[in-house]
Write a protein that holds these residues in place. Structure first.
Motif, PDB file in Angstrom:
ATOM      1  N   ILE A   1       0.842  -1.203   0.000  1.00 25.75           N
ATOM      2  CA  ILE A   1       0.000   0.000   0.000  1.00 25.75           C
ATOM      3  C   ILE A   1       0.874   1.249   0.000  1.00 25.75           C
ATOM      4  N   SER A   2       1.889   1.275   0.854  1.00 22.36           N
ATOM      5  CA  SER A   2       2.728   2.475   0.944  1.00 22.36           C
ATOM      6  C   SER A   2       3.595   2.669  -0.300  1.00 22.36           C
ATOM      7  N   ARG A   3       3.816   1.612  -1.080  1.00 16.68           N
ATOM      8  CA  ARG A   3       4.570   1.749  -2.323  1.00 16.68           C
ATOM      9  C   ARG A   3       3.770   2.536  -3.366  1.00 16.68           C
ATOM     10  N   TYR A   4       2.456   2.328  -3.412  1.00 16.11           N
ATOM     11  CA  TYR A   4       1.622   2.942  -4.446  1.00 16.11           C
ATOM     12  C   TYR A   4       0.689   4.039  -3.945  1.00 16.11           C
ATOM     13  N   PHE A   5       0.301   3.978  -2.681  1.00 15.19           N
ATOM     14  CA  PHE A   5      -0.735   4.862  -2.146  1.00 15.19           C
ATOM     15  C   PHE A   5      -0.373   5.292  -0.731  1.00 15.19           C
ATOM     16  N   ALA A   6      -1.338   5.864  -0.042  1.00 13.90           N
ATOM     17  CA  ALA A   6      -1.185   6.178   1.383  1.00 13.90           C
ATOM     18  C   ALA A   6      -1.956   5.135   2.181  1.00 13.90           C
ATOM     19  N   VAL A   7      -1.382   4.716   3.293  1.00  8.56           N
ATOM     20  CA  VAL A   7      -2.080   3.809   4.198  1.00  8.56           C
ATOM     21  C   VAL A   7      -3.201   4.611   4.857  1.00  8.56           C
ATOM     22  N   GLU A   8      -4.401   4.077   4.828  1.00  6.29           N
ATOM     23  CA  GLU A   8      -5.583   4.792   5.310  1.00  6.29           C
ATOM     24  C   GLU A   8      -6.060   4.219   6.650  1.00  6.29           C
ATOM     25  N   PRO A   9      -6.871   4.986   7.392  1.00  4.30           N
ATOM     26  CA  PRO A   9      -7.336   4.511   8.699  1.00  4.30           C
ATOM     27  C   PRO A   9      -8.023   3.146   8.657  1.00  4.30           C
TER      28      PRO A   9
ATOM     29  N   GLU B   1     -12.316  -4.378  -4.244  1.00  2.00           N
ATOM     30  CA  GLU B   1     -12.020  -3.043  -4.750  1.00  2.00           C
ATOM     31  C   GLU B   1     -10.529  -2.980  -4.991  1.00  2.00           C
ATOM     32  N   SER B   2     -10.152  -2.238  -6.027  1.00  2.00           N
ATOM     33  CA  SER B   2      -8.747  -2.114  -6.360  1.00  2.00           C
ATOM     34  C   SER B   2      -8.522  -0.769  -7.026  1.00  2.00           C
ATOM     35  N   ASN B   3      -7.399  -0.660  -7.705  1.00  2.00           N
ATOM     36  CA  ASN B   3      -7.071   0.566  -8.422  1.00  2.00           C
ATOM     37  C   ASN B   3      -6.559   0.180  -9.802  1.00  2.00           C
ATOM     38  N   ARG B   4      -6.939   0.971 -10.783  1.00  2.00           N
ATOM     39  CA  ARG B   4      -6.620   0.644 -12.176  1.00  2.00           C
ATOM     40  C   ARG B   4      -5.120   0.640 -12.485  1.00  2.00           C
TER      41      ARG B   4
ATOM     42  N   LEU C   1      -5.290  -6.771 -11.430  1.00  2.00           N
ATOM     43  CA  LEU C   1      -6.577  -6.783 -12.128  1.00  2.00           C
ATOM     44  C   LEU C   1      -6.639  -7.909 -13.161  1.00  2.00           C
ATOM     45  N   THR C   2      -5.540  -8.129 -13.864  1.00  2.00           N
ATOM     46  CA  THR C   2      -5.471  -9.214 -14.846  1.00  2.00           C
ATOM     47  C   THR C   2      -5.651 -10.567 -14.161  1.00  2.00           C
ATOM     48  N   MET C   3      -5.014 -10.746 -13.019  1.00  2.00           N
ATOM     49  CA  MET C   3      -5.141 -11.993 -12.270  1.00  2.00           C
ATOM     50  C   MET C   3      -6.578 -12.173 -11.786  1.00  2.00           C
ATOM     51  N   TYR C   4      -7.192 -11.110 -11.262  1.00  2.00           N
ATOM     52  CA  TYR C   4      -8.587 -11.216 -10.801  1.00  2.00           C
ATOM     53  C   TYR C   4      -9.513 -11.616 -11.955  1.00  2.00           C
ATOM     54  N   GLU C   5      -9.305 -11.006 -13.117  1.00  2.00           N
ATOM     55  CA  GLU C   5     -10.120 -11.365 -14.284  1.00  2.00           C
ATOM     56  C   GLU C   5      -9.900 -12.826 -14.669  1.00  2.00           C
ATOM     57  N   SER C   6      -8.656 -13.299 -14.567  1.00  2.00           N
ATOM     58  CA  SER C   6      -8.341 -14.673 -14.979  1.00  2.00           C
ATOM     59  C   SER C   6      -9.036 -15.721 -14.120  1.00  2.00           C
ATOM     60  N   VAL C   7      -9.421 -15.365 -12.891  1.00  2.00           N
ATOM     61  CA  VAL C   7     -10.103 -16.329 -12.021  1.00  2.00           C
ATOM     62  C   VAL C   7     -11.619 -16.109 -12.001  1.00  2.00           C
TER      63      VAL C   7
ATOM     64  N   ARG D   1      -8.179   5.263  -2.540  1.00  2.00           N
ATOM     65  CA  ARG D   1      -7.457   4.691  -3.676  1.00  2.00           C
ATOM     66  C   ARG D   1      -8.316   3.807  -4.569  1.00  2.00           C
ATOM     67  N   ALA D   2      -9.489   3.377  -4.093  1.00  2.00           N
ATOM     68  CA  ALA D   2     -10.315   2.434  -4.852  1.00  2.00           C
ATOM     69  C   ALA D   2     -11.013   3.142  -6.010  1.00  2.00           C
ATOM     70  N   ASP D   3     -10.692   2.723  -7.247  1.00  2.00           N
ATOM     71  CA  ASP D   3     -11.361   3.309  -8.415  1.00  2.00           C
ATOM     72  C   ASP D   3     -11.954   2.233  -9.331  1.00  2.00           C
ATOM     73  N   ILE D   4     -11.976   0.982  -8.843  1.00  2.00           N
ATOM     74  CA  ILE D   4     -12.612  -0.095  -9.598  1.00  2.00           C
ATOM     75  C   ILE D   4     -13.167  -1.108  -8.592  1.00  2.00           C
ATOM     76  N   ARG D   5     -14.353  -1.609  -8.911  1.00  2.00           N
ATOM     77  CA  ARG D   5     -14.989  -2.662  -8.112  1.00  2.00           C
ATOM     78  C   ARG D   5     -15.203  -3.846  -9.053  1.00  2.00           C
ATOM     79  N   MET D   6     -14.907  -5.034  -8.547  1.00  2.00           N
ATOM     80  CA  MET D   6     -15.075  -6.250  -9.323  1.00  2.00           C
ATOM     81  C   MET D   6     -15.883  -7.241  -8.488  1.00  2.00           C
TER      82      MET D   6
END
Length: 158
Positions: free
Chosen positions: A25-33, A120-123, A129-135, A149-154
């Motif tokens: 999370i800290s590599r790509y975004f901010a850690v949230e409460p 929920e994830s981020n684009r 996302l590719t792995m989630y689609e594959s399953v 950070r969530a901009d996609i729901r699957m």
């Protein structure tokens, strides 16, 4: 990949759950409460009502995890789970560990009779996302979320 084993949650794994998730999370975004609530207190925010966390062990190291959180109402029982807090250490990526964890989590939900799994994830997280689609996950319209950070729901209907 024969060295990879999957283990259900035990309290001794909580530091690994937090470490692996803070790392990505800290590599790509901010850690949230809400992250910290779940990571610090999985016994309160993840595990109740048949929630579970699975851990991937490579040799003697915990290198991945995924949580299954019951988000159904008490009347619904175990009808809906969130697949959450999926993390694989950068040192172990590319070995199929995320997919293996995801499949174990889906199988767990099936055994419980869960009808829908969502996430929920981020684009920008294209490999995830590719792995989630594959399953079997498919994009659905987003709904309000506690994560900035969530901009996609699957979703996956079982």
């Amino acid at each position: 990949m024969n060295d990879i084993s999957i283990h259900p949650y035990s309290p001794g794994y909580q530091p690994d759950f937090k470490r692996l998730n803070i790392e990505w999370i800290s590599r790509y975004f901010a850690v949230e409460p809400h992250d910290l609530e779940q990571l610090d207190h999985p016994d309160v925010h993840v595990l109740p009502n048949h929630g579970q966390i699975f851990f991937a062990k490579l040799d003697d190291a915990i290198v991945g995890c995924v949580a299954m959180v019951n988000t159904g109402t008490p009347e619904q029982g175990v009808s809906e789970f969130e697949l959450a807090k999926m993390a694989v250490s950068p040192t172990a990526q590319g070995k199929g560990i995320g997919k293996k964890l995801c499949l174990v989590a889906i199988d767990y939900a099936r055994q419980l009779g869960v009808k829908t799994i969502w996430l929920e994830s981020n684009r920008i997280l294209t490999p995830a996302l590719t792995m989630y689609e594959s399953v079997g996950f498919r994009e659905v319209p987003s709904i309000p979320t506690p994560y900035a950070r969530a901009d996609i729901r699957m979703e996956m209907v079982l």
